[in-house]
Every structure is written in C-alpha cells, then in structure tokens.
Design a protein around this motif. Structure first.
Motif, PDB file in Angstrom:
ATOM      1  N   PHE A   1       1.326  -1.623   0.422  1.00 34.37           N
ATOM      2  CA  PHE A   1       0.121   0.099   0.125  1.00 34.37           C
ATOM      3  C   PHE A   1       0.723   1.209  -0.198  1.00 34.37           C
ATOM      4  CE2 PHE A   1      -3.284  -2.769   1.589  1.00 34.37           C
ATOM      5  CZ  PHE A   1      -4.706  -2.032   1.302  1.00 34.37           C
ATOM      6  N   THR A   2       0.723   2.261  -0.687  1.00 36.57           N
ATOM      7  CA  THR A   2       1.112   3.084  -0.874  1.00 36.57           C
ATOM      8  C   THR A   2       0.579   4.238  -0.861  1.00 36.57           C
ATOM      9  OG1 THR A   2       1.634   3.508  -3.124  1.00 36.57           O
ATOM     10  CG2 THR A   2       3.017   2.583  -2.414  1.00 36.57           C
ATOM     11  N   ILE A   3       1.164   5.224   0.182  1.00 41.92           N
ATOM     12  CA  ILE A   3       0.061   7.331   0.046  1.00 41.92           C
ATOM     13  C   ILE A   3       0.552   8.192  -0.311  1.00 41.92           C
ATOM     14  CG2 ILE A   3      -1.141   6.256   1.907  1.00 41.92           C
ATOM     15  CD1 ILE A   3       0.994   7.621   3.410  1.00 41.92           C
ATOM     16  N   GLY A   4      -0.061   9.233  -0.994  1.00 36.79           N
ATOM     17  CA  GLY A   4       0.456  10.242  -1.575  1.00 36.79           C
ATOM     18  C   GLY A   4       0.041  11.154  -1.510  1.00 36.79           C
ATOM     19  N   LYS A   5       0.531  12.191  -2.202  1.00 33.06           N
ATOM     20  CA  LYS A   5      -0.954  13.830  -1.682  1.00 33.06           C
ATOM     21  C   LYS A   5      -1.654  13.379  -3.589  1.00 33.06           C
ATOM     22  CE  LYS A   5       2.738  16.215   0.400  1.00 33.06           C
ATOM     23  NZ  LYS A   5       3.884  17.122   0.985  1.00 33.06           N
ATOM     24  N   THR A   6      -0.336  12.652  -4.103  1.00 36.17           N
ATOM     25  CA  THR A   6      -1.387  12.648  -5.243  1.00 36.17           C
ATOM     26  C   THR A   6      -1.531  11.322  -5.753  1.00 36.17           C
ATOM     27  OG1 THR A   6       0.693  13.662  -7.068  1.00 36.17           O
ATOM     28  CG2 THR A   6      -1.196  14.923  -5.846  1.00 36.17           C
ATOM     29  N   LEU A   7      -2.997  11.285  -6.787  1.00 37.28           N
ATOM     30  CA  LEU A   7      -1.843   9.628  -7.357  1.00 37.28           C
ATOM     31  C   LEU A   7      -0.700   9.013  -8.458  1.00 37.28           C
ATOM     32  CD1 LEU A   7      -5.906   8.200  -8.457  1.00 37.28           C
ATOM     33  CD2 LEU A   7      -3.380   7.474  -6.964  1.00 37.28           C
ATOM     34  N   SER A   8      -0.926  10.446  -8.690  1.00 35.53           N
ATOM     35  CA  SER A   8       2.010   9.901  -9.042  1.00 35.53           C
ATOM     36  C   SER A   8       2.501   9.878  -8.026  1.00 35.53           C
ATOM     37  CB  SER A   8       1.405  11.226  -9.810  1.00 35.53           C
ATOM     38  OG  SER A   8       2.427  11.173  -9.954  1.00 35.53           O
ATOM     39  N   GLU A   9       2.437  10.433  -7.159  1.00 38.38           N
ATOM     40  CA  GLU A   9       3.089   9.851  -5.754  1.00 38.38           C
ATOM     41  C   GLU A   9       2.530   9.489  -5.332  1.00 38.38           C
ATOM     42  OE1 GLU A   9       3.986  11.787  -1.536  1.00 38.38           O
ATOM     43  OE2 GLU A   9       3.416  13.462  -3.033  1.00 38.38           O
ATOM     44  N   ALA A  10       1.509   8.350  -5.029  1.00 38.80           N
ATOM     45  CA  ALA A  10       1.714   7.125  -4.660  1.00 38.80           C
ATOM     46  C   ALA A  10       2.345   6.308  -5.286  1.00 38.80           C
ATOM     47  CB  ALA A  10       0.674   7.076  -4.345  1.00 38.80           C
ATOM     48  N   TYR A  11       1.729   6.149  -7.163  1.00 36.43           N
ATOM     49  CA  TYR A  11       2.360   4.867  -8.015  1.00 36.43           C
ATOM     50  C   TYR A  11       3.759   5.377  -7.780  1.00 36.43           C
ATOM     51  CZ  TYR A  11       3.599   3.020 -12.127  1.00 36.43           C
ATOM     52  OH  TYR A  11       4.436   2.587 -13.555  1.00 36.43           O
ATOM     53  N   ILE A  12       4.432   6.258  -8.284  1.00 36.83           N
ATOM     54  CA  ILE A  12       6.198   6.623  -7.658  1.00 36.83           C
ATOM     55  C   ILE A  12       7.003   5.993  -6.223  1.00 36.83           C
ATOM     56  CG2 ILE A  12       7.850   7.646  -7.423  1.00 36.83           C
ATOM     57  CD1 ILE A  12       6.202   9.959  -9.455  1.00 36.83           C
ATOM     58  N   ILE A  13       5.916   5.875  -5.470  1.00 35.61           N
ATOM     59  CA  ILE A  13       5.980   5.348  -3.766  1.00 35.61           C
ATOM     60  C   ILE A  13       6.134   3.067  -4.563  1.00 35.61           C
ATOM     61  CG2 ILE A  13       6.212   4.408  -1.859  1.00 35.61           C
ATOM     62  CD1 ILE A  13       5.670   7.597  -2.262  1.00 35.61           C
ATOM     63  N   MET A  14       5.301   3.011  -5.744  1.00 35.26           N
ATOM     64  CA  MET A  14       4.781   1.834  -5.927  1.00 35.26           C
ATOM     65  C   MET A  14       5.995   1.409  -6.758  1.00 35.26           C
ATOM     66  SD  MET A  14       2.619  -0.698  -5.036  1.00 35.26           S
ATOM     67  CE  MET A  14       0.875   0.011  -4.804  1.00 35.26           C
ATOM     68  N   THR A  15       5.846   2.236  -7.246  1.00 33.65           N
ATOM     69  CA  THR A  15       7.520   1.055  -8.413  1.00 33.65           C
ATOM     70  C   THR A  15       8.656   1.204  -7.544  1.00 33.65           C
ATOM     71  OG1 THR A  15       8.376   3.824  -9.124  1.00 33.65           O
ATOM     72  CG2 THR A  15       5.875   2.868 -10.439  1.00 33.65           C
ATOM     73  N   GLN A  16       8.455   2.431  -6.850  1.00 30.17           N
ATOM     74  CA  GLN A  16      10.367   2.392  -6.092  1.00 30.17           C
ATOM     75  C   GLN A  16      10.637   1.123  -5.059  1.00 30.17           C
ATOM     76  OE1 GLN A  16       9.884   6.246  -3.918  1.00 30.17           O
ATOM     77  NE2 GLN A  16      10.945   7.425  -5.322  1.00 30.17           N
ATOM     78  N   ILE A  17       9.309   0.713  -3.978  1.00 29.24           N
ATOM     79  CA  ILE A  17       8.790  -0.365  -3.333  1.00 29.24           C
ATOM     80  C   ILE A  17       9.079  -2.023  -4.230  1.00 29.24           C
ATOM     81  CG2 ILE A  17       7.442  -2.023  -2.305  1.00 29.24           C
ATOM     82  CD1 ILE A  17       7.065   0.710  -0.626  1.00 29.24           C
ATOM     83  N   GLU A  18       8.235  -1.802  -6.104  1.00 29.99           N
ATOM     84  CA  GLU A  18       8.721  -2.949  -6.257  1.00 29.99           C
ATOM     85  C   GLU A  18      10.088  -2.938  -6.933  1.00 29.99           C
ATOM     86  OE1 GLU A  18       7.385  -6.776  -7.517  1.00 29.99           O
ATOM     87  OE2 GLU A  18       7.057  -5.579  -6.033  1.00 29.99           O
ATOM     88  N   HIS A  19      11.084  -2.242  -7.039  1.00 26.51           N
ATOM     89  CA  HIS A  19      11.787  -2.016  -7.864  1.00 26.51           C
ATOM     90  C   HIS A  19      12.942  -2.674  -6.877  1.00 26.51           C
ATOM     91  CE1 HIS A  19      15.675  -1.056 -10.554  1.00 26.51           C
ATOM     92  NE2 HIS A  19      16.373  -0.156  -8.850  1.00 26.51           N
ATOM     93  N   SER A  20      13.118  -1.894  -6.256  1.00 24.88           N
ATOM     94  CA  SER A  20      13.732  -2.522  -4.385  1.00 24.88           C
ATOM     95  C   SER A  20      13.606  -3.928  -4.134  1.00 24.88           C
ATOM     96  CB  SER A  20      14.366  -1.085  -3.316  1.00 24.88           C
ATOM     97  OG  SER A  20      14.180  -0.091  -3.669  1.00 24.88           O
ATOM     98  N   CYS A  21      12.513  -4.194  -4.084  1.00 23.73           N
ATOM     99  CA  CYS A  21      11.884  -5.799  -3.782  1.00 23.73           C
ATOM    100  C   CYS A  21      12.982  -6.770  -5.001  1.00 23.73           C
ATOM    101  CB  CYS A  21      10.667  -6.303  -3.343  1.00 23.73           C
ATOM    102  SG  CYS A  21      10.351  -4.813  -2.203  1.00 23.73           S
ATOM    103  N   ARG A  22      12.309  -6.100  -6.032  1.00 23.84           N
ATOM    104  CA  ARG A  22      12.675  -7.084  -7.286  1.00 23.84           C
ATOM    105  C   ARG A  22      14.892  -6.830  -7.726  1.00 23.84           C
ATOM    106  NH1 ARG A  22      12.369  -5.708 -13.771  1.00 23.84           N
ATOM    107  NH2 ARG A  22      13.122  -7.709 -14.163  1.00 23.84           N
TER     108      ARG A  22
END
Length: 179
Positions: free
Chosen positions: A148-169
């Motif tokens: 689950f990610t949060i943000g001030k915008t959907l763009s911010e929440a999406y970017i955090i999601m991609t960062q998490i998945e990238h780091s886990c990969r």
C-alpha cells in the motif's frame, strides 16, 4: 485513476483484477469497486463511500475499503494505491524480519526501509498496521499480499509503489545471484 490503473497493469505491478486505488474527496473516498479491472477503469468501476463510517455502498467497494478508510482517518493521505507486486510479496515471504531493507542506491535514499504489516485482507489489523507504518513511511507491504502506498496525488503514490517493487526486485535478484 484510469491512467494509474493501466500503468500498474502494463508495468507488471499487478494483475488486472487485483489491487485497488482510491482518492480522498472531502469527507469521502472514491475507490475502485471489488473485482474492477485496473487497466479498464471507467466511471462504473468506482464507487464513492464515506471516510468516517461505513455505508450500504461498501459492499460494492474493494474488499480493502476498510483499510483505505483507516489510512484516510489516520493520515493526511489524499491518494492510496494497493497492488499485489510479485517481488514485494516474495520479499515478505522469504524474510524473517518485520521490514525489507533495500540494497539499491535509490531504495536506500528514498525508502530507507519498507515495513511489513501482517493481517488478513481488509482486516482491522492491516488498517492499524498501515497507519502506524505511515507515521514514518509512504509505503509498506502487507505480508504475502502486497504494498500500500500513499501520496498527496495518485502520481506520488504510484511512484512510491514503483520504488518499492524496484528495490524488492533488485534485492531478490542479488540474493539469487549470490546462491
């Protein structure tokens, strides 16, 4: 919502009918309906429900509506993205820790660590764990379920999601290469 739902699916962060997205609108949230295909979101794919309490429309909302509601009640989030990212889920299953420590430079810089929250899908336990995790982080991963990610915008929440998945990969691939 449609733009980021499609991006989640197109980039392999979630299968079409798994995961959910919401945005805060005043004292309500607009959230994807249960079973909605994230790569085909349209007006009939979402429902508006109150943040402060449940409503009759909750049965149409995502099964994670109660977690989204808890997050909105306990944080200043304006948008939430939840996906079933394969490497993030995998990392929760192979670690003995209550957090994932990124080893890539971007993960170290932007995420520092990724909390793991335990509990069933849509459970009070996950909602409470998410709110606690979001006191210091903008993303967390539910054990065997996904971030689950949060943000001030959907763009911010999406970017955090991609960062998490990238780091886990990256962490998964490096650990695999060392075997």
């Amino acid at each position: 919502m449609a733009k980021f739902g499609k991006k989640l699916v197109d980039h392999g962060l979630v299968e079409s009918n798994f995961g959910n997205i919401s945005v805060r609108v005043g004292r309500s949230m607009i959230i994807t309906r249960t079973g909605a295909a994230l790569d085909e979101i349209e007006k009939k794919s979402v429902v508006e429900v109150p943040i402060e309490n449940t409503s009759a429309l909750d049965v149409l909302a995502s099964s994670e509506a109660s977690v989204h509601r808890a997050i909105y009640q306990g944080t200043d989030a304006k948008a939430i993205v939840h996906a079933h990212c394969p490497y993030s889920v995998t990392q929760t299953l192979i670690t003995d820790s209550d957090k994932i420590i990124p080893i890539d430079s971007e993960g170290k810089l932007f995420l520092k660590e990724i909390p793991i929250v335990k509990g069933g899908i849509g459970s009070k336990e996950v909602g409470e764990g998410a709110v606690k995790a979001f006191e210091e982080h903008r993303g967390m991963v539910v054990y065997s379920h996904g971030p689950f990610t949060i943000g001030k915008t959907l763009s911010e929440a999406y970017i955090i999601m991609t960062q998490i998945e990238h780091s886990c990969r990256i962490k998964y691939l490096v650990d695999l290469a060392k075997k």
